[in-house]
Write a protein that holds these residues in place. Structure first.
Motif, PDB file in Angstrom:
ATOM      1  N   ASP A 174      21.124 -94.877  97.751  1.00 29.15           N
ATOM      2  CA  ASP A 174      19.814 -94.800  97.121  1.00 29.15           C
ATOM      3  C   ASP A 174      19.074 -93.578  97.660  1.00 29.15           C
ATOM      4  O   ASP A 174      19.425 -93.015  98.700  1.00 29.15           O
TER       5      ASP A 174
ATOM      6  N   ARG B 285      15.970 -91.970  99.509  1.00 32.18           N
ATOM      7  CA  ARG B 285      15.001 -92.423 100.510  1.00 32.18           C
ATOM      8  C   ARG B 285      14.432 -91.203 101.229  1.00 32.18           C
ATOM      9  O   ARG B 285      14.922 -90.072 101.074  1.00 32.18           O
TER      10      ARG B 285
ATOM     11  N   ASN C 201      19.466 -98.956  92.062  1.00 29.98           N
ATOM     12  CA  ASN C 201      18.359 -98.856  91.108  1.00 29.98           C
ATOM     13  C   ASN C 201      18.397 -97.456  90.509  1.00 29.98           C
ATOM     14  O   ASN C 201      17.945 -96.487  91.115  1.00 29.98           O
TER      15      ASN C 201
ATOM     16  N   ARG D  30      14.804 -95.783  90.018  1.00 24.62           N
ATOM     17  CA  ARG D  30      14.138 -95.381  91.268  1.00 24.62           C
ATOM     18  C   ARG D  30      14.838 -94.157  91.861  1.00 24.62           C
ATOM     19  O   ARG D  30      14.192 -93.283  92.439  1.00 24.62           O
ATOM     20  N   ASN D  31      16.154 -94.060  91.709  1.00 23.86           N
ATOM     21  CA  ASN D  31      16.894 -92.925  92.246  1.00 23.86           C
ATOM     22  C   ASN D  31      16.637 -91.633  91.488  1.00 23.86           C
ATOM     23  O   ASN D  31      17.001 -90.554  91.969  1.00 23.86           O
TER      24      ASN D  31
ATOM     25  N   LYS E 193      13.444 -91.050  90.078  1.00 24.82           N
ATOM     26  CA  LYS E 193      12.002 -91.083  89.810  1.00 24.82           C
ATOM     27  C   LYS E 193      11.351 -89.709  89.928  1.00 24.82           C
ATOM     28  O   LYS E 193      10.414 -89.393  89.173  1.00 24.82           O
TER      29      LYS E 193
ATOM     30  N   ASP F 165       2.199 -95.736  88.023  1.00 30.06           N
ATOM     31  CA  ASP F 165       3.148 -96.502  88.828  1.00 30.06           C
ATOM     32  C   ASP F 165       3.749 -97.676  88.065  1.00 30.06           C
ATOM     33  O   ASP F 165       4.686 -98.324  88.540  1.00 30.06           O
TER      34      ASP F 165
ATOM     35  N   LEU G 142       7.888 -97.119  86.005  1.00 28.91           N
ATOM     36  CA  LEU G 142       9.207 -97.458  86.539  1.00 28.91           C
ATOM     37  C   LEU G 142       9.548 -98.919  86.299  1.00 28.91           C
ATOM     38  O   LEU G 142      10.686 -99.275  86.001  1.00 28.91           O
ATOM     39  N   ARG G 143       8.561 -99.782  86.415  1.00 30.37           N
ATOM     40  CA  ARG G 143       8.789-101.207  86.162  1.00 30.37           C
ATOM     41  C   ARG G 143       9.208-101.436  84.713  1.00 30.37           C
ATOM     42  O   ARG G 143      10.097-102.252  84.437  1.00 30.37           O
TER      43      ARG G 143
ATOM     44  N   ARG H  88      12.852-100.679  84.406  1.00 31.44           N
ATOM     45  CA  ARG H  88      13.691-101.710  85.012  1.00 31.44           C
ATOM     46  C   ARG H  88      13.775-102.949  84.130  1.00 31.44           C
ATOM     47  O   ARG H  88      14.787-103.635  84.097  1.00 31.44           O
TER      48      ARG H  88
ATOM     49  N   ASN I 143      15.802-105.195  92.799  1.00 35.30           N
ATOM     50  CA  ASN I 143      14.472-104.824  92.317  1.00 35.30           C
ATOM     51  C   ASN I 143      14.358-104.873  90.799  1.00 35.30           C
ATOM     52  O   ASN I 143      13.275-104.694  90.256  1.00 35.30           O
TER      53      ASN I 143
END
Length: 892
Positions: A281, A283, A354, A357-358, A360, A372, A375-376, A379, A388
């Motif tokens: 992922d 980070r 994810n 997220r990777n 974003k 924000d 992203l949800r 998913r 997630n």
């Protein structure tokens, strides 16, 4: 051969060492045979060959043998490979099946292929893998379907083999990469060389071009709206990114292929130039990783452009152009069948990754993420593959007994209640995907799936076997199951990558057309065609409707009464509607007046400003406060000759300053500077800005200019007299706000959005899309509204390049520019939703017939109706274009 290297990964052990270890072994010329064997082996296979599952055990054995660890490994591998009875590790690369090399089932297999390494998508496989699969399992396929296209390896490889391909991909970044590859591969050699030459020029001049580019305000705001206080970039890099965005946008207007390649180079540089790192992922870098110097942005982008230039010269033109059917594979069921001969895909693995997220950071730069919440939304649409991704929504449609048993077993062992639900939701989502793809495949079609298994809390999840059960239930027979690679989980548990092959047993049920009349709107639509109520009194009056329709004059604006009846006919009470060619928001405003939830798209800054004012709920106090700030800015503005000189370069009809008294011109320049800094983000600022656009020019006392036409600024006439800005602006705002809005008025969302690009996730579950695209060879909106576009920030150079991105210019080349519009319209509408197009017919073009052909991949034409408009008033404009009748095309 030179020296070659192979890295072996070791899992963390339970003796206090919580970190994974890795060891890189070097192979010289004399060990070329050894390297040719082990290069395709996984870490699990190599650990088994060495006889050590943990690094500590290996280190102890090397110490006992009095060798360095790497030398011990190399010596051990020599012995294993040379054992006469060894069957697992031969000198030849291991084959999973005929035509399929195990290493090609990974991204590493195609690293040397042109285009393949431009963006490192580690979850993908190689072009050679696709070729091997097709030759072995679908050698006679003329068309294939790929529901999880990733970076496009399957559709592009198949296209190179002369096979027609249809694909889906939900991630907008990956969509962009596929589309860019298709665009470059579809060019002939001469045009590709021209693109490469121009990219080389941009690459060499990139530092100076970047320095002189304008910062992009939109992604500056969206970064903080999306990521809050997180700082992914150092300040200097963030500044360069804002300028790169502005530079790409300008280049896109005149050289789209070069702009797309430059943007790709920037996207590939984002993580290397950031404070982030990809380790499975994405980070933040830890302390040790931060000590290593990050890549510098400008050299990084230049390096990637250089690689692109070399690759472009190696590729060959494809004859078959892959076609995107749908972004979301689960929504393919609503699209007419493509009758594919085979399906080849690698779905998301159930491994916790994810995928959104990777990516974003890249999605932010592409203007996909605005808040924000975005992203949800992704998913929620994606196949549940990570913890997630789990939602509260219950999914129980696709539950075989084996899946139920597995989920209960994980529930009894799970440390997190989301894990069993993630597993259950994954198979439910996969069932929905294959149900949706089912009717796109012919009877006898081959289905080839690359998939990996998982482990959670010590419980094995045999993904391949459970998917096989689902496909059996959907009418497929298993033909083959091939182990491609052996892998291991993070804690060292054995896993594997498998190729599943099926054949479709049953023919799909053909969806029959239900006739010409659909939906609850049918009765109203028939009445509209009979009565044409917008042509009758009182609706035929020029000033009919709410006063906000007249907030600012605008050539080509849809008649408010027509918008009223289209909304009344096709939109349920308080329904959800989109106008993707909204102009000044006439249709969304009518929907908002009756309590509907509306979205408006446009790319003209003038049209957007007017729509935002019209669809806002601005109050008088806020607007007056903005006017006072403008007045202060006018008093503090010291006009200079350079501003007047730049304005004088704009010479439509007459040089811009000729329209105004010098003192009035100074006040206008001050107000323009004020809004260029503020960007009219609040409702009050939007209202004041739109009112100011209206009074810029006209033939009445309210106008700031000498006498000119109120819709199109023709050459001015009459004396030049000082007309103060503030009193006229105040009077216009007060008059506009005096017209109250109804209690059920619902403010709409107005978005700066190219309809051919990816639509925001919030625009979904629409009851209707009602819109009026630019008529072919009619009004040029940028010319009719040139003075207002200048006030919005355009300079003389913008009028030469920015109009090329407008759909009214692009459709002159080919109506297929509307394909992304129809594809996304199909996805964003409810199953019973309707798409209504108000079009213009001229001697040169029958828009309804052309667009009906483009739309047929996604829609059925329900009705086409024509209305003569030769009787319509001209508003004092002699040349209204060649349109003699209006058309209404209804699609479902």
């Amino acid at each position: 051969m030179g020296q070659q290297f192979k890295t072996i990964y070791f899992p963390a052990t339970g003796n206090g060492n919580k970190k994974r270890r890795n060891l890189t072994v070097a192979f010289g010329e004399s060990d070329s045979v050894i390297y040719s064997t082990v290069r395709n082996m996984t870490s699990l296979e190599l650990r088994q060959a060495l006889g050590h599952e943990c690094y500590e055990s290996l280190s102890d054995a090397a110490a006992a043998d009095q060798r360095p660890v790497s030398s011990y490994c190399l010596n051990r591998l020599r012995n294993v490979v040379r054992e006469p009875h060894s069957t697992l590790y031969r000198a030849e690369p291991k084959k999973a099946a005929a035509n399929i090399d195990a290493i090609q089932a990974t991204f590493r297999g195609g690293m040397q292929e042109p285009l393949h390494s431009w963006y490192p998508y580690l979850e993908g496989y190689s072009p050679q893998f696709v070729e091997g699969v097709l030759r072995q399992y679908a050698p006679n396929a003329h068309s294939i379907l790929e529901p999880f296209a990733g970076v496009g390896t399957t559709p592009l490889t198949a296209a190179g083999m002369g096979i027609k391909t249809f694909y889906c991909e939900l991630n907008p970044l990956l969509q962009y990469l596929i589309e860019t590859k298709i665009g470059i591969l579809s060019l002939d050699q001469r045009r590709r060389e021209a693109v490469a030459d121009r990219l080389l020029e941009v690459c060499g001049n990139f530092p100076s071009l970047l320095k002189n580019a304008d910062r992009d305000f939109e992604i500056h705001c969206s970064y903080f709206d999306t990521f809050g206080k997180s700082r992914f970039f150092d300040n200097d890099v963030f500044e360069e990114l804002l300028r790169a965005r502005g530079m790409i946008d300008v280049l896109q207007c005149s050289e789209p292929y070069v702009a797309r390649l430059l943007e790709w180079a920037v996207l590939s540089s984002l993580l290397p130039c950031s404070r982030l790192i990809r380790r499975g992922d994405v980070r933040f870098k830890n302390g040790k990783e931060l000590l290593k110097p990050r890549e510098e942005f400008v050299p990084s982008v230049q390096h990637r452009m250089s690689q692109m230039i070399l690759d472009i010269q190696k590729i060959e033109t494809i004859s078959e152009i892959p076609e995107c059917l749908s972004f979301n594979a689960r929504k393919m069921g609503a699209i007419p069948s493509v009758e594919a001969d085979a399906l080849v895909t690698s779905p998301p693995y159930l491994n916790g990754t994810n995928y959104f997220r990777n990516t974003k950071v890249e999605l932010w730069f592409m203007r996909v993420l605005h808040t924000d919440r975005d992203l949800r939304a992704f998913r929620d649409d994606a196949v549940t593959a990570g913890i997630n991704d789990v939602s509260l929504k219950q999914k129980t449609r696709f539950r075989t007994p084996a899946i139920e048993t597995l989920v209960r077993k994980i529930e009894s062992n799970a440390y997190d209640s989301r894990i069993p639900k993630m597993v259950a939701d994954y198979f439910d989502d996969m069932g929905q995907v294959f149900e949706a793809t089912n009717h796109h495949l012919k009877r006898g079609a081959r289905v080839v799936i690359d998939i990996g298994d998982s482990r959670y809390n010590g419980v094995h999840v045999p993904t391949d076997a459970l998917l096989a059960d689902l496909l059996e239930d959907l009418g497929y027979s298993a033909l083959d199951s091939v182990e491609l690679r052996r892998r291991c989980s993070r804690n060292g548990d054995p896993l594997r990558q498998v190729l599943l092959v099926f054949e479709k047993r049953r023919a799909s049920r053909v969806r029959e057309c239900k006739g010409a009349k659909y939906g609850i709107w049918s009765t109203k639509w028939e009445a509209f065609k009979r009565e044409l109520p917008h042509q009758r009194q009182p609706y035929a009056k020029r000033n009919w409707g709410h006063a906000r329709h007249s907030i600012c004059s605008y050539q080509g604006k849809l008649k408010p009464s027509l918008a009223y009846f289209l909304v009344d006919t096709f939109l349920p009470q308080q329904g959800r509607v989109l106008d993707p060619f909204a102009g000044v928001g006439t249709i969304p405003f009518e929907a908002a007046l009756r309590g509907g939830q509306s979205w408006s798209f446009d790319i003209s800054p003038a049209a957007l400003a007017i729509s935002r004012a019209k669809l806002s709920d601005a109050d008088s106090d806020g607007c007056m406060a903005v006017i006072r700030e403008i007045e202060t800015a006018i008093h503090g503005h010291n006009g200079n000759r350079s501003e007047i000189a730049k304005a004088s370069e704009i010479k439509f009809n007459k040089p811009l300053p000729d329209y105004f008294h010098p003192k009035t011109m100074r006040e206008i320049l001050a107000a323009r500077s004020f809004f260029r800094e503020r960007h009219a983000r609040t409702e009050a600022e939007a209202m004041v800005f739109a009112c100011l656009l209206h009074i810029l020019h006209g033939n009445r006392p309210y106008a700031l200019s000498r006498r000119s036409h109120p819709i199109t600024p023709f050459a001015p006439t009459g004396p030049s007299e000082y007309r103060p800005l503030i009193p006229r602006l105040t009077e216009k705002v007060e008059r506009t706000l005096a017209a109250t809005l109804p209690e059920d008025f619902r403010p709409g969302s107005v978005l700066d959005q190219d309809v051919t690009e990816w639509w925001p996730a919030e625009v979904d579950k629409l009851d209707a899309i009602i819109t009026s695209p630019p008529f072919f060879d009619s009004t040029r909106f940028y010319l009719a509204n040139w003075m207002r576009l200048w006030f919005c920030g355009w300079e003389a150079g913008d009028f030469k390049v920015r109009p090329k991105e407008y759909i009214d210019e692009r459709q002159k080349q080919n109506f297929e520019v509307y394909k992304p519009f129809f594809r996304q319209a199909r996805e964003r509408l409810k199953p019973d939703g309707v798409l209504v197009l108000h079009l213009g017919k001229s001697r040169k073009c029958n828009m309804s017939e052309y667009l009906k052909l483009v739309a047929r991949r996604w829609f059925r034409a329900v009705d086409a109706f024509e209305e003569s408009v030769e009787h319509c008033e001209s508003h004092g404009i002699a040349d209204k274009g060649t349109v003699k009748s209006h058309q209404f095309l209804v699609l479902q």
